[in-house]
Write a protein that holds these residues in place. Structure first.
Motif, PDB file in Angstrom:
ATOM      1  N   GLY A   1       0.821  -1.210   0.000  1.00 46.06           N
ATOM      2  CA  GLY A   1       0.000   0.000   0.000  1.00 46.06           C
ATOM      3  C   GLY A   1       0.856   1.263   0.000  1.00 46.06           C
ATOM      4  O   GLY A   1       0.598   2.203  -0.765  1.00 46.06           O
ATOM      5  N   TRP A   2       1.876   1.286   0.843  1.00 44.75           N
ATOM      6  CA  TRP A   2       2.774   2.444   0.869  1.00 44.75           C
ATOM      7  C   TRP A   2       3.446   2.633  -0.488  1.00 44.75           C
ATOM      8  O   TRP A   2       3.525   3.753  -1.006  1.00 44.75           O
ATOM      9  N   CYS A   3       3.928   1.559  -1.079  1.00 42.08           N
ATOM     10  CA  CYS A   3       4.633   1.653  -2.360  1.00 42.08           C
ATOM     11  C   CYS A   3       3.688   2.153  -3.450  1.00 42.08           C
ATOM     12  O   CYS A   3       4.049   3.042  -4.231  1.00 42.08           O
ATOM     13  N   ARG A   4       2.499   1.597  -3.520  1.00 39.63           N
ATOM     14  CA  ARG A   4       1.513   2.044  -4.522  1.00 39.63           C
ATOM     15  C   ARG A   4       1.245   3.540  -4.391  1.00 39.63           C
ATOM     16  O   ARG A   4       1.281   4.279  -5.379  1.00 39.63           O
TER      17      ARG A   4
ATOM     18  N   PRO B   1      -1.505   4.913   3.526  1.00 38.33           N
ATOM     19  CA  PRO B   1      -2.431   4.202   2.648  1.00 38.33           C
ATOM     20  C   PRO B   1      -3.608   3.605   3.420  1.00 38.33           C
ATOM     21  O   PRO B   1      -3.533   3.408   4.630  1.00 38.33           O
ATOM     22  N   PRO B   2      -4.691   3.311   2.690  1.00 42.67           N
ATOM     23  CA  PRO B   2      -5.871   2.735   3.345  1.00 42.67           C
ATOM     24  C   PRO B   2      -5.577   1.424   4.073  1.00 42.67           C
ATOM     25  O   PRO B   2      -6.266   1.089   5.041  1.00 42.67           O
ATOM     26  N   GLU B   3      -4.564   0.710   3.637  1.00 40.22           N
ATOM     27  CA  GLU B   3      -4.191  -0.534   4.336  1.00 40.22           C
ATOM     28  C   GLU B   3      -3.824  -0.236   5.795  1.00 40.22           C
ATOM     29  O   GLU B   3      -4.063  -1.059   6.683  1.00 40.22           O
ATOM     30  N   GLU B   4      -3.215   0.942   6.032  1.00 36.83           N
ATOM     31  CA  GLU B   4      -2.877   1.343   7.403  1.00 36.83           C
ATOM     32  C   GLU B   4      -4.129   1.730   8.177  1.00 36.83           C
ATOM     33  O   GLU B   4      -4.332   1.304   9.312  1.00 36.83           O
ATOM     34  N   GLU B   5      -4.949   2.547   7.550  1.00 36.14           N
ATOM     35  CA  GLU B   5      -6.169   3.029   8.220  1.00 36.14           C
ATOM     36  C   GLU B   5      -7.076   1.863   8.600  1.00 36.14           C
ATOM     37  O   GLU B   5      -7.709   1.877   9.643  1.00 36.14           O
ATOM     38  N   ARG B   6      -7.135   0.874   7.724  1.00 35.59           N
ATOM     39  CA  ARG B   6      -8.038  -0.268   7.944  1.00 35.59           C
ATOM     40  C   ARG B   6      -7.378  -1.412   8.709  1.00 35.59           C
ATOM     41  O   ARG B   6      -8.005  -2.433   8.933  1.00 35.59           O
ATOM     42  N   LYS B   7      -6.118  -1.234   9.033  1.00 38.74           N
ATOM     43  CA  LYS B   7      -5.355  -2.271   9.752  1.00 38.74           C
ATOM     44  C   LYS B   7      -5.504  -3.639   9.060  1.00 38.74           C
ATOM     45  O   LYS B   7      -5.840  -4.646   9.662  1.00 38.74           O
TER      46      LYS B   7
ATOM     47  N   ALA C   1      -9.127  -2.651   0.624  1.00 39.67           N
ATOM     48  CA  ALA C   1      -8.548  -1.348   0.964  1.00 39.67           C
ATOM     49  C   ALA C   1      -8.136  -0.609  -0.301  1.00 39.67           C
ATOM     50  O   ALA C   1      -8.404   0.587  -0.456  1.00 39.67           O
ATOM     51  N   GLU C   2      -7.485  -1.312  -1.211  1.00 35.84           N
ATOM     52  CA  GLU C   2      -7.068  -0.674  -2.468  1.00 35.84           C
ATOM     53  C   GLU C   2      -8.293  -0.221  -3.263  1.00 35.84           C
ATOM     54  O   GLU C   2      -8.307   0.876  -3.823  1.00 35.84           O
ATOM     55  N   HIS C   3      -9.304  -1.073  -3.310  1.00 35.05           N
ATOM     56  CA  HIS C   3     -10.525  -0.738  -4.046  1.00 35.05           C
ATOM     57  C   HIS C   3     -11.200   0.509  -3.472  1.00 35.05           C
ATOM     58  O   HIS C   3     -11.801   1.288  -4.220  1.00 35.05           O
ATOM     59  N   ALA C   4     -11.085   0.709  -2.164  1.00 35.43           N
ATOM     60  CA  ALA C   4     -11.761   1.830  -1.491  1.00 35.43           C
ATOM     61  C   ALA C   4     -10.884   3.068  -1.370  1.00 35.43           C
ATOM     62  O   ALA C   4     -11.292   4.035  -0.721  1.00 35.43           O
TER      63      ALA C   4
ATOM     64  N   ASP D   1     -10.253   5.594  -3.133  1.00 36.92           N
ATOM     65  CA  ASP D   1     -10.863   6.871  -3.504  1.00 36.92           C
ATOM     66  C   ASP D   1     -11.644   7.483  -2.340  1.00 36.92           C
ATOM     67  O   ASP D   1     -11.757   8.704  -2.248  1.00 36.92           O
ATOM     68  N   ASP D   2     -12.151   6.648  -1.460  1.00 35.01           N
ATOM     69  CA  ASP D   2     -12.899   7.152  -0.289  1.00 35.01           C
ATOM     70  C   ASP D   2     -11.987   7.914   0.668  1.00 35.01           C
ATOM     71  O   ASP D   2     -12.462   8.664   1.511  1.00 35.01           O
ATOM     72  N   TYR D   3     -10.675   7.705   0.550  1.00 35.48           N
ATOM     73  CA  TYR D   3      -9.717   8.320   1.476  1.00 35.48           C
ATOM     74  C   TYR D   3      -9.087   9.588   0.909  1.00 35.48           C
ATOM     75  O   TYR D   3      -8.327  10.250   1.587  1.00 35.48           O
ATOM     76  N   LEU D   4      -9.399   9.905  -0.338  1.00 41.48           N
ATOM     77  CA  LEU D   4      -8.789  11.095  -0.969  1.00 41.48           C
ATOM     78  C   LEU D   4      -9.436  12.377  -0.462  1.00 41.48           C
ATOM     79  O   LEU D   4     -10.565  12.427  -0.104  1.00 41.48           O
TER      80      LEU D   4
END
Ligand SMILES: [Fe+2]
Length: 109
Positions: free
Chosen positions: A67-70, A85-91, A101-104, A106-109
């Motif tokens: 997630g960080w790299c992407r 990245p959302p992977e962090e927010e969503r643990k 997390a990757e799919h979502a 846009d919800d974090y922008l």
């Protein structure tokens, strides 16, 4: 080498790529250790204990690093990035969780 030869943002990308590569292999190795343990035999008990002790952490390392790299790459291409990245927010702890997390993102922008 990247720090010496590149801008800090580019060196950060090199570092992220190196960690993703290392964690991908790390993840695969632990998965293989788990499969070996499942076969039984004289070392199965100790391998299973080691595998069970680290498997969740290794999943976490890989999915969060990806997630960080992407997001760092997206940022480097001039697009809005989600950092952290959302992977962090969503643990995130699973492959399906990482995909969600990757799919979502846009919800974090
Ligand atoms: Fe790891």
């Amino acid at each position: 080498m990247a720090i010496a030869k590149a801008e800090p943002a580019a060196a950060e990308l090199v570092a992220a790529e190196c960690v993703v590569l290392a964690e991908t292999k790390d993840h695969q190795n632990w998965e293989l250790i788990g499969r070996v343990a499942d076969q039984g035999g004289p070392h199965a008990k100790v391998l299973k204990a080691a595998h069970d002790a680290v498997e969740e952490d290794e999943d976490h390392h890989l999915y969060h690093t990806m997630g960080w790299c992407r997001e760092l790459w997206i940022q480097s291409l001039g697009m809005p990035a989600v950092l952290p990245p959302p992977e962090e927010e969503r643990k995130v702890e699973t492959a399906i969780g990482a995909a969600r997390a990757e799919h979502a993102r846009d919800d974090y922008l």
